[in-house]
Each structure stands twice: as C-alpha cells, then as structure tokens.
Motif scaffolding. Structure first.
Motif, PDB file in Angstrom:
ATOM      1  N   THR A 117       0.825  -1.214   0.000  1.00  0.00           N
ATOM      2  CA  THR A 117       0.000   0.000   0.000  1.00  0.00           C
ATOM      3  C   THR A 117       0.855   1.258   0.000  1.00  0.00           C
ATOM      4  N   THR A 118       1.905   1.262   0.826  1.00  0.00           N
ATOM      5  CA  THR A 118       2.779   2.442   0.865  1.00  0.00           C
ATOM      6  C   THR A 118       3.519   2.641  -0.460  1.00  0.00           C
ATOM      7  N   MET A 119       3.869   1.521  -1.130  1.00  0.00           N
ATOM      8  CA  MET A 119       4.510   1.641  -2.446  1.00  0.00           C
ATOM      9  C   MET A 119       3.553   2.274  -3.452  1.00  0.00           C
ATOM     10  N   GLU A 120       2.287   1.874  -3.419  1.00  0.00           N
ATOM     11  CA  GLU A 120       1.297   2.479  -4.310  1.00  0.00           C
ATOM     12  C   GLU A 120       1.087   3.953  -3.976  1.00  0.00           C
ATOM     13  N   LEU A 121       1.073   4.271  -2.697  1.00  0.00           N
ATOM     14  CA  LEU A 121       0.936   5.671  -2.307  1.00  0.00           C
ATOM     15  C   LEU A 121       2.122   6.492  -2.792  1.00  0.00           C
ATOM     16  N   ALA A 122       3.315   5.891  -2.717  1.00  0.00           N
ATOM     17  CA  ALA A 122       4.506   6.595  -3.194  1.00  0.00           C
ATOM     18  C   ALA A 122       4.443   6.843  -4.695  1.00  0.00           C
ATOM     19  N   THR A 127      -5.748   5.789  -4.052  1.00  0.00           N
ATOM     20  CA  THR A 127      -6.934   4.953  -3.830  1.00  0.00           C
ATOM     21  C   THR A 127      -6.552   3.579  -3.253  1.00  0.00           C
ATOM     22  N   ALA A 128      -5.264   3.301  -3.141  1.00  0.00           N
ATOM     23  CA  ALA A 128      -4.814   2.008  -2.622  1.00  0.00           C
ATOM     24  C   ALA A 128      -5.158   1.881  -1.140  1.00  0.00           C
ATOM     25  N   ARG A 129      -5.555   0.656  -0.738  1.00  0.00           N
ATOM     26  CA  ARG A 129      -5.879   0.381   0.656  1.00  0.00           C
ATOM     27  C   ARG A 129      -5.321  -0.995   1.035  1.00  0.00           C
ATOM     28  N   ALA A 130      -4.941  -1.150   2.298  1.00  0.00           N
ATOM     29  CA  ALA A 130      -4.478  -2.436   2.823  1.00  0.00           C
ATOM     30  C   ALA A 130      -5.689  -3.217   3.306  1.00  0.00           C
ATOM     31  N   PRO A 135      -8.482  -9.280  13.768  1.00  0.00           N
ATOM     32  CA  PRO A 135      -8.071  -8.596  15.010  1.00  0.00           C
ATOM     33  C   PRO A 135      -6.632  -8.944  15.374  1.00  0.00           C
ATOM     34  N   GLY A 136      -6.036  -8.078  16.123  1.00  0.00           N
ATOM     35  CA  GLY A 136      -4.662  -8.287  16.559  1.00  0.00           C
ATOM     36  C   GLY A 136      -3.919  -6.971  16.605  1.00  0.00           C
ATOM     37  N   ILE A 137      -2.648  -7.072  16.996  1.00  0.00           N
ATOM     38  CA  ILE A 137      -1.862  -5.843  17.106  1.00  0.00           C
ATOM     39  C   ILE A 137      -1.577  -5.241  15.727  1.00  0.00           C
ATOM     40  N   GLN A 138      -1.690  -6.076  14.650  1.00  0.00           N
ATOM     41  CA  GLN A 138      -1.385  -5.571  13.317  1.00  0.00           C
ATOM     42  C   GLN A 138      -2.472  -4.652  12.771  1.00  0.00           C
ATOM     43  N   ILE A 139      -3.684  -4.792  13.288  1.00  0.00           N
ATOM     44  CA  ILE A 139      -4.790  -3.988  12.769  1.00  0.00           C
ATOM     45  C   ILE A 139      -4.546  -2.496  12.973  1.00  0.00           C
ATOM     46  N   GLY A 140      -3.810  -2.136  14.014  1.00  0.00           N
ATOM     47  CA  GLY A 140      -3.497  -0.727  14.250  1.00  0.00           C
ATOM     48  C   GLY A 140      -2.630  -0.162  13.143  1.00  0.00           C
ATOM     49  N   LEU A 141      -1.607  -0.943  12.711  1.00  0.00           N
ATOM     50  CA  LEU A 141      -0.738  -0.502  11.623  1.00  0.00           C
ATOM     51  C   LEU A 141      -1.514  -0.375  10.330  1.00  0.00           C
ATOM     52  N   VAL A 142      -2.347  -1.377  10.020  1.00  0.00           N
ATOM     53  CA  VAL A 142      -3.152  -1.336   8.792  1.00  0.00           C
ATOM     54  C   VAL A 142      -4.109  -0.153   8.811  1.00  0.00           C
ATOM     55  N   THR A 143      -4.751   0.062   9.946  1.00  0.00           N
ATOM     56  CA  THR A 143      -5.700   1.184  10.058  1.00  0.00           C
ATOM     57  C   THR A 143      -4.993   2.516   9.868  1.00  0.00           C
ATOM     58  N   ALA A 144      -3.801   2.648  10.435  1.00  0.00           N
ATOM     59  CA  ALA A 144      -3.056   3.902  10.304  1.00  0.00           C
ATOM     60  C   ALA A 144      -2.670   4.172   8.853  1.00  0.00           C
ATOM     61  N   VAL A 145      -2.219   3.108   8.148  1.00  0.00           N
ATOM     62  CA  VAL A 145      -1.839   3.274   6.743  1.00  0.00           C
ATOM     63  C   VAL A 145      -3.061   3.628   5.897  1.00  0.00           C
ATOM     64  N   ASN A 146      -4.175   2.941   6.145  1.00  0.00           N
ATOM     65  CA  ASN A 146      -5.397   3.261   5.391  1.00  0.00           C
ATOM     66  C   ASN A 146      -5.876   4.684   5.672  1.00  0.00           C
ATOM     67  N   ALA A 147      -5.770   5.115   6.918  1.00  0.00           N
ATOM     68  CA  ALA A 147      -6.141   6.496   7.249  1.00  0.00           C
ATOM     69  C   ALA A 147      -5.224   7.482   6.541  1.00  0.00           C
ATOM     70  N   LEU A 148      -3.928   7.157   6.502  1.00  0.00           N
ATOM     71  CA  LEU A 148      -2.989   8.011   5.765  1.00  0.00           C
ATOM     72  C   LEU A 148      -3.359   8.072   4.286  1.00  0.00           C
ATOM     73  N   ASN A 151      -6.387  10.297   3.835  1.00  0.00           N
ATOM     74  CA  ASN A 151      -6.008  11.710   3.975  1.00  0.00           C
ATOM     75  C   ASN A 151      -5.276  12.209   2.736  1.00  0.00           C
ATOM     76  N   LEU A 152      -4.380  11.379   2.223  1.00  0.00           N
ATOM     77  CA  LEU A 152      -3.661  11.768   1.003  1.00  0.00           C
ATOM     78  C   LEU A 152      -4.615  11.897  -0.175  1.00  0.00           C
ATOM     79  N   GLN A 153      -5.605  11.002  -0.256  1.00  0.00           N
ATOM     80  CA  GLN A 153      -6.586  11.085  -1.342  1.00  0.00           C
ATOM     81  C   GLN A 153      -7.406  12.366  -1.232  1.00  0.00           C
ATOM     82  N   GLU A 154      -7.820  12.693  -0.015  1.00  0.00           N
ATOM     83  CA  GLU A 154      -8.573  13.934   0.179  1.00  0.00           C
ATOM     84  C   GLU A 154      -7.714  15.152  -0.136  1.00  0.00           C
ATOM     85  N   MET A 155      -6.448  15.116   0.280  1.00  0.00           N
ATOM     86  CA  MET A 155      -5.547  16.222  -0.018  1.00  0.00           C
ATOM     87  C   MET A 155      -5.322  16.347  -1.519  1.00  0.00           C
TER      88      MET A 155
END
Length: 508
Positions: A117-122, A127-130, A135-148, A151-155
């Motif tokens: 996802t970050t490579m596509e954003l770069a 419009t790329a999403r992870a 559930p798990g500790i990884q969901i926080g990282l995925v959620t943060a990247v998707n939120a980023l 935000n980039l799409q809106e910007m």
C-alpha cells in the motif's frame, strides 16, 4: 518482488530441511557405533552367563559368538530405525511448516499489505488500501496506513480542485478586460495580465521580476504606486497613457495588499480603459449642446417675428407677409430637425430591423432623383445617372431611397447653380457601388473623418442657410451599416465631392 511472508516461509523451509537432513545424517552415522556397542555388550553378557554355568569360552569362541549374533540381527534394526527417523522428521517438518505458515499469515502478511500500500501511495495511487480486518496488534498498523491513504486522497482531491480554481483564475485574469498589475513586498513586479502589457507596450519577460520604478511604466502610474506605498491606503485616479493606438484615458485603482496579521505583501493595481466612455460623454454633451443650439435658432426667430407682429407689424401687410414667410420657414426647419432626430433615434434603437428584399438599383436611383427634382429645377442643375441593367441589391427599398435622397440633397445644397450631378452604379467584389458625384465646394481633408458625426458641419453658416439639420449624413451612415455595407467619401476643396455607397448584391 517476492513478499516478506513468502521469503520468510521459503527461508524457514530451507533451514528446517537442512537441519532435519543434517540431524538424520548424524543419527544415521552414530547408529552403527551404538549397534556394535550393544552387540558387544550382549556377547559379554552371554559369556558371563555361560561362565556362571561352568562353560568356559576362549577369546576365539567369544568373537565367533559375537559375529553370529551380528549376522542374526543385521539389516532389520537399521532399516526400521531409518524409517522411523524419516517418518518422525517428516511429520515434525510438516507440522512445523503449517504452524509457521499460520504465524506468518497472521503476523507477516499485514506487513506485506502495508508495504504494498505504501509503495502504491509513493507512486501517487491514493486509492490504494491495505485489505486486512483480522483482530490483533497488526490492525493498528493497517488502520493507520489506510487512514494516511484516505487523507492523502482527500488532499489530492483538494489540490486538484484548487489547481482547477487557480487555472480558472489565471485564465480569467489573463483575459479580463481590465489591466491587472501585482507588485511584491520587495517592489518587484510579480504579475501583469495581457491587457496591462498591451496598454503599456511591454512584454511579460521584460516586466516580470523588475522593480516597478525601473520597468518603464508610465510616469503617472509610477507616481500613483508611490502614493499608495507611502500612504498605505487605496487610491483612485484618472490618468492618460500614450499607446500605439493613441492616447488612452485610464481609471486606475491601486491598493496595498496586507495580510490578516498586518504584514505588508505588496500593491495591486487595476486599470480600466474609459476612453470610450469619455468619448461617449463628450458626444452626449456635444449632442445636447447642438440640439439646444439648433432648436434655439428657429424658436428665437419664430418668437421674435411673432412678437413683432403682435406689436403692430401685422397691420403692415407687406411686412406681415414677410415675417409670416420667415416664421413658416423656421417652423418647417424645426419640423425637419425634429423628424431627423426621431428618425435617427429609431435607427439607433436596439432591435431595429430592415425589411430586406431584392431591390432594383435603377428603381432606387429614379425614385431618389424624382424626390429632389424640385430642388434641382430651382437651382437649374442637371443629374446624369448610369446603372447596369438588372442590377439588384438586398436591402430595404425605402431606406435605400432615403440614403440616396440625403446624398443628392447635399450635392444640390453645396454645389453652384447650373453644375451637373452624376449618379453611377457599378458592381465590385459582390457589392453594388453607387457613387454620387458633384462639382460643389468640396470638403477639406481634415474634416473627412468627422463628416458622419451628428450635427457636424464643415461650414456651419452655409449649412444652416441651406436648410440642413446636420443629421443627414449620420442617418446615411447608420442605414448603410444596417444593410451590411460601407460608405466613404473622396473630396477636394473647390472641385467637388464623391460619396460612394456599397450595398451587398441580392444573390450574395
């Protein structure tokens, strides 16, 4: 590019395979040694047992016993042992691979999704999403990247919108009908639209980035900018600028640009060309003055002579008749003036249309000559006309007659008695040209450009004596324009004038 999960999985399989293979190889090498030790221990146990029973065995018999025991058990235990090792290791390998795969699927795959996802954003794909929802500790990282990513799409959407607005604004500024000049905080010109550049006769390359005092701007404009810079208040002035097309009058508004914190950002200058408004205002004033003057003259005459008659001159039959003739002439002149004013007003009115049809030029010329025949006879003048047979134009017959009657009336009024007038029609470039030539007093070259203005007279005294209102040629010009034609005049003082009217042919 292989994913981290796949690379780790392959590396794990390789390491486990090598480890298990090495362990199996070591076990396979140590098994014969252990087996020999076991046989030796068994033969020694048998020898001790026989010795306890009173049977003695020498070393040769003991070796023979050991050999016999080895031959009886050879090939069975090693094969079973190796099969057992292979089965145990295979099961352990499969179970370990499954467990590791589950672990990588749960903990490593989200990292791969986030990386992709970050490579596509770069690359600019906002419009790329992870796609990970477990559930798990990884969901926080995925959620943060998707939120980023959101935000980039809106910007990006806002940036595109602002870019479109900026492009629209730049296009509007570049094509607006007023001049715009922007001066930065360092007194250098940062922007100027095409209208401003055209008016001051400069190019964008030679103006942008230059200090406004060194940019060869009009002196009056530089003084205005200096005033705004000193006072820090908006200033509006009317200045004259010399351009390639002549002197132009500009209404200039200049104001300081200050941010919400009171910081100085520069100066903006907006310049409107009001030359046409000034000209129209001058024409309006001249028109009012001319109308007032033209109306005052006959009214003064009518009032004066009527008062004279009222004071007793009416009893003098000869004087009374002379005064009445003057009053009648002035009233006719006043009526003609009013009719011409109404006619001109109707022609200039928006929405006025002609009744266009195919009109014979010969008929128009003949009707026009008949209309002025009385005046021609009184001045003992002659009219010679020539028109090609079948020549027709697209026009309003009544208005075409009005055009020629005005031109013929002028030719009669400003020519000496007994001189000829020629009316010649011809075809040129899809137009019918009708020329009215006289041998009159002519028109000075300096007066030709203003000849078709309302109330403009070359010789005011003679024009008034001839009974003209000063509106005839203005009416002619408007009617010719309504027909989509042109009119021009050639004249030489003392030798006469030629007015040429061009009207589109009926088939064109």
């Amino acid at each position: 590019m292989k994913s981290l999960q796949r690379r780790l999985f392959l590396a794990f399989i390789l390491i486990m395979g090598i480890t298990l293979a090495g362990l199996a190889s070591v076990l396979g090498q140590t098994f014969p040694v252990l087996q020999d030790q076991e046989r030796k221990a068994e033969s020694e146990a048998v020898a001790r047992h026989l010795d306890e029973m009173g049977i003695e065995m020498d070393s040769t018999a003991l070796e023979e016993l050991s050999r016999k025991m080895a031959e009886d058990g050879s090939g069975v235990a090693p094969a079973r042992f190796m099969r057992l090792i292979v089965i145990v290791f295979a099961v352990a390998f499969i179970v370990t691979v499954i467990v590791f795969h589950r672990l990588t699927e749960r903990y490593i795959r989200p990292i791969d999704l986030v990386t992709d996802t970050t490579m596509e954003l770069a690359k600019g794909n906002y419009t790329a999403r992870a796609g990970w929802a477990a559930p798990g500790i990884q969901i926080g990282l995925v959620t943060a990247v998707n939120a980023l990513a959101r935000n980039l799409q809106e910007m990006e959407s806002m940036r595109e919108t602002e870019a479109e607005r900026l492009e629209t604004l730049e296009t509007l500024i570049a094509n607006m009908g007023s001049g715009l000049l922007m001066i930065g905080r360092n007194s250098e010109i940062s922007m100027a639209n095409s209208f401003f550049l055209d008016q001051v006769g400069q190019t964008e390359e030679g103006l942008i980035g230059s200090p406004y005092k060194a940019a060869w701007l009009p002196e009056a404009l530089v003084t205005l900018i200096d005033t705004v810079s000193v006072k820090e208040k908006p200033v509006t002035e009317q200045i004259d600028i010399r351009t390639d097309s002549g002197n132009r009058t500009m209404a200039v508004y200049s104001a300081p640009v200050i941010d919400k914190h009171g910081g100085w950002l520069g100066i903006v200058v907006v310049m409107h060309d009001i030359s046409e408004l000034i000209r129209l205002e001058r024409v309006r004033k001249d028109f009012v003055a001319n109308v007032s003057h033209e109306l005052r003259t006959p009214i003064t005459s009518i009032r004066g002579f009527s008062e004279t008659l009222m004071d007793g001159a009416i009893h003098d039959e000869e004087a009374a008749m002379q005064f009445l003739e003057i009053i009648h002439g002035e009233s006719v002149r006043l009526e003609t003036l009013i009719e011409d004013l109404l006619d001109l007003s109707k022609i200039e009115k928006e929405g006025y249309t002609l009744r266009l049809q195919s009109v014979s030029v010969q008929d128009v010329i003949e009707r026009s000559i008949r209309s002025v025949s009385g005046r021609i006879k009184n001045r003992e003048m002659t009219i010679e006309s020539h028109c090609p047979a079948g020549l027709t134009v697209k026009g309003d017959p009544e208005r075409l007659v009005q055009i020629l009657v005005n031109l013929l009336a002028n030719a009669v009024s400003y020519s000496k008695p007994g001189t000829p007038i020629r009316v010649v029609a011809s075809v040129s470039g899809g137009m019918a040209s009708i020329a009215v030539a006289d041998k009159g007093i002519g028109i000075p070259t300096a007066d030709l450009p203003r000849l078709f203005e309302r109330f403009y007279r070359v010789d005011r005294a003679r024009s008034r004596d001839s009974g003209g209102t000063g509106l005839g040629l203005s009416i002619v010009k408007h009617l010719v324009d309504l027909h989509g034609g042109t009119i021009f005049v050639e004249s030489e003082p003392g030798k006469g004038s030629t007015f040429t009217v061009n009207i589109p042919l009926s088939h064109s």
